[in-house]
Motif scaffolding. Sequence first.
Motif, PDB file in Angstrom:
ATOM      1  N   GLY A 296      60.479  27.345  16.778  1.00 32.30           N
ATOM      2  CA  GLY A 296      60.682  27.579  18.205  1.00 32.30           C
ATOM      3  C   GLY A 296      61.043  29.003  18.551  1.00 32.30           C
ATOM      4  N   GLU A 297      60.683  29.953  17.690  1.00 30.93           N
ATOM      5  CA  GLU A 297      61.022  31.363  17.902  1.00 30.93           C
ATOM      6  C   GLU A 297      59.895  32.093  18.630  1.00 30.93           C
ATOM      7  OE1 GLU A 297      63.510  31.537  13.667  1.00 30.93           O
ATOM      8  OE2 GLU A 297      61.778  32.845  14.011  1.00 30.93           O
ATOM      9  N   THR A 298      60.243  33.175  19.282  1.00 32.87           N
ATOM     10  CA  THR A 298      59.262  33.993  19.996  1.00 32.87           C
ATOM     11  C   THR A 298      58.592  34.958  19.027  1.00 32.87           C
ATOM     12  OG1 THR A 298      60.541  33.859  22.044  1.00 32.87           O
ATOM     13  CG2 THR A 298      58.940  35.651  21.865  1.00 32.87           C
ATOM     14  N   ARG A 299      57.256  35.017  19.086  1.00 31.47           N
ATOM     15  CA  ARG A 299      56.486  35.887  18.207  1.00 31.47           C
ATOM     16  C   ARG A 299      55.218  36.364  18.921  1.00 31.47           C
ATOM     17  NH1 ARG A 299      60.343  35.743  15.417  1.00 31.47           N
ATOM     18  NH2 ARG A 299      60.518  35.520  13.139  1.00 31.47           N
ATOM     19  N   THR A 300      54.652  37.465  18.440  1.00 27.12           N
ATOM     20  CA  THR A 300      53.340  37.919  18.903  1.00 27.12           C
ATOM     21  C   THR A 300      52.430  38.084  17.694  1.00 27.12           C
ATOM     22  OG1 THR A 300      53.950  40.268  18.772  1.00 27.12           O
ATOM     23  CG2 THR A 300      54.287  39.138  20.901  1.00 27.12           C
ATOM     24  N   LEU A 301      51.131  37.855  17.933  1.00 28.82           N
ATOM     25  CA  LEU A 301      50.146  38.020  16.872  1.00 28.82           C
ATOM     26  C   LEU A 301      48.770  38.211  17.498  1.00 28.82           C
ATOM     27  CD1 LEU A 301      49.483  37.919  13.793  1.00 28.82           C
ATOM     28  CD2 LEU A 301      49.005  35.472  14.118  1.00 28.82           C
ATOM     29  N   ALA A 302      48.153  39.333  17.185  1.00 28.46           N
ATOM     30  CA  ALA A 302      46.752  39.583  17.560  1.00 28.46           C
ATOM     31  C   ALA A 302      46.478  39.372  19.048  1.00 28.46           C
ATOM     32  CB  ALA A 302      45.822  38.696  16.729  1.00 28.46           C
ATOM     33  N   GLY A 303      47.414  39.787  19.901  1.00 29.79           N
ATOM     34  CA  GLY A 303      47.222  39.656  21.341  1.00 29.79           C
ATOM     35  C   GLY A 303      47.675  38.335  21.911  1.00 29.79           C
ATOM     36  N   CYS A 304      48.337  37.522  21.088  1.00 34.18           N
ATOM     37  CA  CYS A 304      48.833  36.211  21.518  1.00 34.18           C
ATOM     38  C   CYS A 304      50.359  36.209  21.461  1.00 34.18           C
ATOM     39  CB  CYS A 304      48.246  35.132  20.603  1.00 34.18           C
ATOM     40  SG  CYS A 304      48.901  33.473  20.894  1.00 34.18           S
ATOM     41  N   LEU A 305      50.992  35.637  22.478  1.00 31.44           N
ATOM     42  CA  LEU A 305      52.450  35.513  22.554  1.00 31.44           C
ATOM     43  C   LEU A 305      52.819  34.037  22.457  1.00 31.44           C
ATOM     44  CD1 LEU A 305      55.371  36.529  23.325  1.00 31.44           C
ATOM     45  CD2 LEU A 305      54.671  36.220  25.716  1.00 31.44           C
ATOM     46  N   SER A 306      53.778  33.706  21.590  1.00 29.92           N
ATOM     47  CA  SER A 306      54.243  32.319  21.476  1.00 29.92           C
ATOM     48  C   SER A 306      55.753  32.271  21.677  1.00 29.92           C
ATOM     49  CB  SER A 306      53.873  31.733  20.113  1.00 29.92           C
ATOM     50  OG  SER A 306      54.660  32.320  19.094  1.00 29.92           O
ATOM     51  N   TYR A 307      56.219  31.138  22.191  1.00 28.25           N
ATOM     52  CA  TYR A 307      57.649  30.962  22.428  1.00 28.25           C
ATOM     53  C   TYR A 307      57.929  29.494  22.733  1.00 28.25           C
ATOM     54  CZ  TYR A 307      55.771  31.226  27.170  1.00 28.25           C
ATOM     55  OH  TYR A 307      55.010  31.028  28.295  1.00 28.25           O
ATOM     56  N   ARG A 308      59.197  29.153  22.748  1.00 28.40           N
ATOM     57  CA  ARG A 308      59.617  27.797  23.089  1.00 28.40           C
ATOM     58  C   ARG A 308      60.050  27.755  24.546  1.00 28.40           C
ATOM     59  NH1 ARG A 308      64.100  23.965  20.014  1.00 28.40           N
ATOM     60  NH2 ARG A 308      64.104  22.267  21.576  1.00 28.40           N
ATOM     61  N   HIS A 309      59.606  26.713  25.249  1.00 23.54           N
ATOM     62  CA  HIS A 309      60.067  26.459  26.611  1.00 23.54           C
ATOM     63  C   HIS A 309      60.373  24.970  26.700  1.00 23.54           C
ATOM     64  CE1 HIS A 309      60.491  27.064  30.928  1.00 23.54           C
ATOM     65  NE2 HIS A 309      59.747  25.973  31.128  1.00 23.54           N
ATOM     66  N   ARG A 310      61.663  24.666  26.785  1.00 20.12           N
ATOM     67  CA  ARG A 310      62.122  23.280  26.735  1.00 20.12           C
ATOM     68  C   ARG A 310      61.672  22.645  25.416  1.00 20.12           C
ATOM     69  NH1 ARG A 310      60.600  22.293  33.098  1.00 20.12           N
ATOM     70  NH2 ARG A 310      62.285  23.620  33.927  1.00 20.12           N
ATOM     71  N   ASP A 311      60.951  21.533  25.461  1.00 27.26           N
ATOM     72  CA  ASP A 311      60.546  20.861  24.225  1.00 27.26           C
ATOM     73  C   ASP A 311      59.118  21.201  23.824  1.00 27.26           C
ATOM     74  OD1 ASP A 311      63.009  19.586  23.978  1.00 27.26           O
ATOM     75  OD2 ASP A 311      62.383  17.923  25.259  1.00 27.26           O
ATOM     76  N   TRP A 312      58.598  22.278  24.376  1.00 24.10           N
ATOM     77  CA  TRP A 312      57.210  22.640  24.122  1.00 24.10           C
ATOM     78  C   TRP A 312      57.112  23.989  23.424  1.00 24.10           C
ATOM     79  CZ3 TRP A 312      53.353  19.219  25.433  1.00 24.10           C
ATOM     80  CH2 TRP A 312      53.707  18.187  26.303  1.00 24.10           C
ATOM     81  N   CYS A 313      56.109  24.114  22.608  1.00 23.72           N
ATOM     82  CA  CYS A 313      55.724  25.413  22.068  1.00 23.72           C
ATOM     83  C   CYS A 313      54.557  25.914  22.899  1.00 23.72           C
ATOM     84  CB  CYS A 313      55.308  25.279  20.607  1.00 23.72           C
ATOM     85  SG  CYS A 313      54.632  26.800  19.924  1.00 23.72           S
ATOM     86  N   TRP A 314      54.690  27.115  23.461  1.00 21.76           N
ATOM     87  CA  TRP A 314      53.647  27.696  24.306  1.00 21.76           C
ATOM     88  C   TRP A 314      52.986  28.873  23.588  1.00 21.76           C
ATOM     89  CZ3 TRP A 314      51.966  26.504  29.314  1.00 21.76           C
ATOM     90  CH2 TRP A 314      52.653  25.466  29.950  1.00 21.76           C
ATOM     91  N   LEU A 315      51.663  28.981  23.754  1.00 22.87           N
ATOM     92  CA  LEU A 315      50.916  30.155  23.287  1.00 22.87           C
ATOM     93  C   LEU A 315      50.111  30.675  24.467  1.00 22.87           C
ATOM     94  CD1 LEU A 315      50.853  27.928  20.738  1.00 22.87           C
ATOM     95  CD2 LEU A 315      49.717  29.854  19.642  1.00 22.87           C
ATOM     96  N   GLN A 316      50.222  31.974  24.738  1.00 26.41           N
ATOM     97  CA  GLN A 316      49.549  32.558  25.879  1.00 26.41           C
ATOM     98  C   GLN A 316      49.057  33.964  25.542  1.00 26.41           C
ATOM     99  OE1 GLN A 316      53.173  32.940  28.595  1.00 26.41           O
ATOM    100  NE2 GLN A 316      52.344  35.041  28.671  1.00 26.41           N
ATOM    101  N   ARG A 317      48.301  34.534  26.453  1.00 23.98           N
ATOM    102  CA  ARG A 317      47.826  35.896  26.317  1.00 23.98           C
ATOM    103  C   ARG A 317      49.019  36.847  26.385  1.00 23.98           C
ATOM    104  NH1 ARG A 317      42.832  38.269  24.944  1.00 23.98           N
ATOM    105  NH2 ARG A 317      41.964  39.507  26.645  1.00 23.98           N
ATOM    106  N   GLU A 318      49.079  37.826  25.463  1.00 23.54           N
ATOM    107  CA  GLU A 318      50.132  38.830  25.508  1.00 23.54           C
ATOM    108  C   GLU A 318      49.835  39.804  26.641  1.00 23.54           C
ATOM    109  OE1 GLU A 318      52.371  41.987  22.497  1.00 23.54           O
ATOM    110  OE2 GLU A 318      50.707  40.757  21.768  1.00 23.54           O
ATOM    111  N   PRO A 319      50.814  40.100  27.502  1.00 18.54           N
ATOM    112  CA  PRO A 319      50.560  40.934  28.690  1.00 18.54           C
ATOM    113  C   PRO A 319      49.860  42.254  28.386  1.00 18.54           C
ATOM    114  CG  PRO A 319      52.739  39.949  28.840  1.00 18.54           C
ATOM    115  CD  PRO A 319      52.209  39.593  27.479  1.00 18.54           C
ATOM    116  N   ALA A 320      50.225  42.914  27.288  1.00 20.66           N
ATOM    117  CA  ALA A 320      49.652  44.229  26.979  1.00 20.66           C
ATOM    118  C   ALA A 320      48.155  44.166  26.691  1.00 20.66           C
ATOM    119  CB  ALA A 320      50.382  44.841  25.788  1.00 20.66           C
ATOM    120  N   TYR A 321      47.626  42.978  26.416  1.00 26.79           N
ATOM    121  CA  TYR A 321      46.214  42.842  26.048  1.00 26.79           C
ATOM    122  C   TYR A 321      45.340  42.333  27.198  1.00 26.79           C
ATOM    123  CZ  TYR A 321      47.349  43.628  21.144  1.00 26.79           C
ATOM    124  OH  TYR A 321      47.756  44.186  19.960  1.00 26.79           O
ATOM    125  N   LEU A 322      45.919  42.170  28.374  1.00 27.57           N
ATOM    126  CA  LEU A 322      45.134  41.703  29.518  1.00 27.57           C
ATOM    127  C   LEU A 322      44.099  42.748  29.932  1.00 27.57           C
ATOM    128  CD1 LEU A 322      48.010  40.193  31.673  1.00 27.57           C
ATOM    129  CD2 LEU A 322      46.186  38.898  30.540  1.00 27.57           C
TER     130      LEU A 322
END
Length: 410
Positions: A296-322
């Motif tokens: 459930g830790e926050t990480r970035t990889l290859a333009g992808c940002l992941s993090y925990r929000h409540r009971d979910w793991c989210w993966l989204q576009r990293e802002p710098a790569y938009l």
Amino acid sequence: MTEAPERAFTRAMEAEFPVAPQRLALAVSGGGDSMALMALAQDWAKQSGTQLEVLTVDHRLRTGAALEIALVERFCQAAQIPHRTLVWTGWDHRGNLQDQARRARYTLLSGAAQGCDAILLGHTKDDLAETFLMRLARGAGSDGLRAMRASFERDGTRFLRPLLSVSRESLRQLLRTRGIDWIDDPSNDDPRFERVRARKALAAMTELGFGADGIAISAHHLAAENAALRREAFTVLTNTVEQVCGAFRIALTALADLEPELRRRAVLAMVRSLGAEEYPPRGDALAEFIAALVRGETRTLAGCLSYRHRDWCWLQREPAYLGPSVSAGDIWDNRWRFAQVEGARTRELGEDGLAQCGDWRSVGLPRRVLLVSPALFKGETLHAAPFAGLSGDVALEYRGKPVQSFLMPH
């Protein structure tokens, strides 16, 4: 056992084309494999009525290439087959030469073969075995060790390899029998190249009884097992992962419960879908990223940002790569397209746009997801932000590739 070239070619073509194609292109360099491909295709085309065109790529890297092109041209003139030479002038003397040349070759072939049903390539069973050994040396799994595909699509063009069950030597024997000349590329003997070293290793293994035939069988078994794994990962991405606002979310408990290999494949597909890198991330970097996801830790990889929000793991576009802003009606960030609105531009919602959304918290999405979501602006004024609750009566469509399509190896 190696199949006779004529029979193998006919079987492969009939499997790909229940009805004979109207027009095919052949990639011919002047080497033994491609010259044999051309001779076999000529025989088959006479029976099927298919029109042929021969394409030769000149990378402008060797002076001897002119002799090879002339050889192909003479054969084509005698056989009355149209022939074109495609010239690559893009080498900047930086990076991986072989990789760049290969990419350029496919791009040039695809561009020249418009209107053809497919392009035929002369890869053989030996190429399959050499590729297997090269990838084995890198510690590849079944994605890398599975057999070469007999057909694939690249740059919108279909490519076929009808000689994968045929040995290189059997093709040269066919050429000798028919009195057809060929010219071996001298770089095929240069040990600086990985494939040349693999070829020599294969020759040594063959003397010990471990040759291309056995490797090809193993590679095909691995291809079948790989396909089964990808089907399982497809099910995970379809039934367990949710795509929301262009991001992905998966319950932390579901992520932790997945079999490690299925988890790796599903996460890799999401990272490739969201990220901005042409190649997949390194295996060790991906493993560390996945371990952080499970925790459930926050990480970035290859333009992808992941993090925990409540009971979910989210993966989204990293802002710098938009991607940069575009006019309404154009595709933004390779994924989103608003209907055309005069004087409006599409970009990420951002802090300034979110401040104009009123009660954005009511939509129930993480703030981070909304900040990178598509929005329509007229000047500095927000006109539409559908995921933040402001539709603006403007249609928005997702134009990205399905995440399941990224399950295929690069």
